[in-house]
Design an enzyme around this catalytic site. Sequence first.
Site, PDB file in Angstrom:
ATOM      1  CG  ASP A 197      90.539 -30.844 153.023  1.00 28.95           C
ATOM      2  OD1 ASP A 197      90.327 -29.779 153.628  1.00 28.95           O
ATOM      3  OD2 ASP A 197      89.911 -31.890 153.262  1.00 28.95           O
ATOM      4  CD  GLU A 214      90.393 -30.136 160.496  1.00 26.77           C
ATOM      5  OE1 GLU A 214      89.966 -31.217 160.934  1.00 26.77           O
ATOM      6  OE2 GLU A 214      89.750 -29.432 159.708  1.00 26.77           O
TER       7      GLU A 214
END
Length: 321
Positions: free
Chosen positions: A26, A200
Amino acid sequence: MKDLYNCLLTFLFPAMVAAQTIPAHDPVMIKQDSVYYMFCTGMGITTWSSVNRVDWKKEKPVFDKPADWVLKELPAFKGHTWAPDISYHNGQYYLYYSVSAFGKNTSCIGVATNKTLHPSSPDYRWVDHGKLIQSVPNRDDWNAIDPNLFIDEDNTSWLTFGSFWDGIKLVKLNNDLVSVAHREEWYNLASRRNGNNAIEAPFLFKKGKYYYLFVSVDFCCKGAKSDYKVMTGRSEKITGPYVDKNNVPMMQGGGSLVIAGDTTNWFAVGHNSVYTFEGKNYIVYHGYDAKDNGKSKLIVKELYWDNDNWPTLDKEIGGKK
């Protein structure tokens, strides 16, 4: 040659790590002065620095221990802080982050600020402003993770976030960027259909008249069994509706593919961010290395735009800046 380079780099500069070997998840990135800083999911938020986006030095994490408010809201929290987002506004850096129970929408988004990202500066100090948004099971149909701040041309501040459940959300913030505006207005930006709600990691990027919403769909975090990929849609309004190349709304499961794993080099890729550095657009994301047992690593690629102004990693198709 790559292995020789990495060994030589480690020998000469033991604190530096080549980009292709960084264990990133991420990743988000920003540049202060001549230094790039990257923040990733990890204990206390993993932090790296680089002067060239190639060779990276690991810095101390943002947090050395969980904040009291986190332990109050999530008593079992162990410090593994998810999906940071970094930006610079109002003379300081804003770092949004997620704390959550895995697989449940028991989640919170927090925000911390710092006057500088240079650890050697006497002004370097992260100030945690606590909980910004919280999701509660059986109350909310959304999940408070994966925040991304965007300030539009009217200087209005927005936070997009969310995953799984009912998809991607957008909410307006106050000008202080550490509190939600009232009255609260929640916008739905994207959702999956047909029994698969795996969506997401929203990230907003403005180019020309369009807002582009990047999302990651399907599953991460399973190494070789991951099938994560990046999709996008666009809208002339930040609140949507976002549609893909075929004009299918993202709220109805639409989304045009930006990049996916090829099983040869990367089993899967996802959770991207997009930036402009030195006049060029770059997409930053992580991939599960097919040549290294599916380990999650940093990837940075130049991003181009095709003749219809859709993002692509293929220079032959795009080539537009």
